[in-house]
Design a protein around this motif. Structure first.
Motif, PDB file in Angstrom:
ATOM      1  N   UNK A 276      19.821  -3.165  40.161  1.00  6.18           N
ATOM      2  CA  UNK A 276      21.296  -2.581  40.006  1.00  6.18           C
ATOM      3  C   UNK A 276      21.085  -1.100  39.329  1.00  6.18           C
ATOM      4  N   UNK A 277      20.331  -0.851  38.339  1.00  6.97           N
ATOM      5  CA  UNK A 277      20.084   0.323  37.894  1.00  6.97           C
ATOM      6  C   UNK A 277      19.574   1.422  38.934  1.00  6.97           C
ATOM      7  N   UNK A 278      18.667   0.812  39.586  1.00  9.56           N
ATOM      8  CA  UNK A 278      17.911   1.546  40.695  1.00  9.56           C
ATOM      9  C   UNK A 278      18.970   1.991  41.748  1.00  9.56           C
ATOM     10  N   UNK A 279      20.107   1.090  42.209  1.00 12.94           N
ATOM     11  CA  UNK A 279      20.926   1.503  43.126  1.00 12.94           C
ATOM     12  C   UNK A 279      22.022   2.471  42.417  1.00 12.94           C
ATOM     13  N   UNK A 280      22.433   2.420  41.037  1.00 14.38           N
ATOM     14  CA  UNK A 280      23.426   3.083  40.498  1.00 14.38           C
ATOM     15  C   UNK A 280      22.405   4.502  40.284  1.00 14.38           C
ATOM     16  N   UNK A 281      21.215   4.704  39.976  1.00  9.95           N
ATOM     17  CA  UNK A 281      20.353   5.927  39.680  1.00  9.95           C
ATOM     18  C   UNK A 281      20.499   6.595  40.982  1.00  9.95           C
ATOM     19  N   UNK A 282      20.459   6.101  42.222  1.00  8.85           N
ATOM     20  CA  UNK A 282      20.332   6.951  43.489  1.00  8.85           C
ATOM     21  C   UNK A 282      21.591   7.480  43.829  1.00  8.85           C
ATOM     22  N   UNK A 283      22.833   6.520  43.307  1.00 11.93           N
ATOM     23  CA  UNK A 283      24.157   7.121  43.722  1.00 11.93           C
ATOM     24  C   UNK A 283      24.647   8.531  42.725  1.00 11.93           C
ATOM     25  N   UNK A 284      24.016   8.406  41.438  1.00  9.39           N
ATOM     26  CA  UNK A 284      24.348   9.418  40.622  1.00  9.39           C
ATOM     27  C   UNK A 284      23.376  10.882  40.825  1.00  9.39           C
ATOM     28  N   UNK A 285      22.206  10.644  41.486  1.00  8.59           N
ATOM     29  CA  UNK A 285      21.377  11.577  41.892  1.00  8.59           C
ATOM     30  C   UNK A 285      21.826  12.254  43.109  1.00  8.59           C
ATOM     31  N   UNK A 286      22.443  11.557  43.964  1.00  9.20           N
ATOM     32  CA  UNK A 286      23.079  11.903  45.232  1.00  9.20           C
ATOM     33  C   UNK A 286      24.228  12.930  44.940  1.00  9.20           C
TER      34      UNK A 286
END
Length: 313
Positions: A276-286
């Motif tokens: 879940x944190x991995x998916x959230x991190x991708x969204x934030x970085x994008x």
């Protein structure tokens, strides 16, 4: 200036092959390091990884290597008045002790391989990885073999103009590549099917899926079966070289899946907080158009990777 160009300029003025340390020292003395288009904290390590990959994947390219410990680089287009056989024989090496390739004399864990894969994925696949802890998963709710050992994301951020990124995001097409990695210490014929289908089972959500190992059998029957399974199910295979990390490579390419499996992605997010944190991190970085490298798996330098392997002979 690129790392590629920096190395080319240094080697152009050298009459002998140079190690990565020597190339970097000369570059710093000439002030070439200040011209690099890089904000990394360990540019010398990045230089080493880039040159190893370029020389390995482009046998007809401008960079050639000679010797092993340490490996030295030279230009294919330059004429040298030296005896290259001495370098190959190790007579000019800084370290003459040869490390055996018999892995039974060495001790390492599957967890150690996570560090090797993070290094390989960053430099060769251009992706950022995240280890997924199985102990955090709700196995009772979803069962076993649901998520992989590591996941990765290849971003277009370093290659695309900011305006193109904003447009692609606005229409829902960011061109990221999500990757699934199942890691095993050893792959052989007796356990291949079980390990392979574990990779198949937990990777349906990703654009690319890989089975990763440090010890891969050379048996002909095994190799044929591995190639057959890879072709049938679209799973790529990565060989991690625990003695020469930059020699790690993809030996069988994965099939690229255009569409993500959103149902499985949603299940994994519910099942495991790391995912879940991995998916959230991708969204934030994008959204920020800036990758926070410290939020992903740490990339160790070659020397630190090799120290993870303990000699027990």
């Amino acid at each position: 200036m690129t790392f590629h160009k920096l190395a080319e300029l240094v080697l152009k003025d050298s009459e002998i092959p140079l190690t990565i340390s020597e190339i970097w020292e000369i570059a710093v003395n000439k002030g070439l390091d200040s011209k690099l288009n890089s904000k990394g904290k360990t540019p010398n390590a990045t230089l080493g990884a880039r040159l190893h990959v370029i020389a390995r994947d482009n046998p007809k390219g401008i960079f050639k290597t000679v010797g092993r410990r340490p490996k030295r680089f030279y230009l294919s287009s330059k004429e040298y008045n030296i005896d290259f056989s001495e370098y190959e024989a190790g007579k000019t090496e800084e370290e003459t002790k040869i490390i055996t390739k018999n892995k039974s004399n060495y001790k390492y864990t599957e967890r150690d391989l996570h560090h090797f894969l993070a290094h390989f994925a960053f430099y060769s696949l251009k992706s950022f990885t995240k280890t997924i802890s199985h102990s955090k998963s709700e196995k009772k709710k979803f069962g076993e073999w649901v998520h992989p050992d590591m996941v990765g994301c290849e971003f277009p951020i370093d290659e695309w103009d900011d305006s193109v990124l904003k447009l692609s995001s606005s229409i829902g097409n960011t061109s990221i590549v999500l990757q699934s990695f199942e890691i095993k210490k050893e792959l052989n014929l007796s356990t291949l099917r079980e390990k392979f289908f574990q990779a198949v089972s937990n990777s349906s959500w990703a654009n690319e899926s890989y089975l990763v190992s440090a010890e891969i059998s050379e048996d002909e029957e095994f190799r044929l079966e591995l190639e057959r399974l890879s072709s049938a199910f679209g799973i790529g295979v990565i060989h991690l070289d625990i003695f020469e990390p930059n020699n790690s490579k993809v030996i069988l390419l994965p099939e690229y899946r255009e569409n993500l499996d959103w149902e499985t992605l949603n299940k994994l997010v519910q099942m495991n907080p790391d995912f879940k944190n991995f998916i959230k991190r991708i969204e934030i970085d994008l959204k920020s158009h800036e990758i926070r490298k410290e939020m992903y798996d740490k990339i160790l330098e070659d020397e630190k990777l090799i120290k993870l392997i303990k000699n027990i002979s």
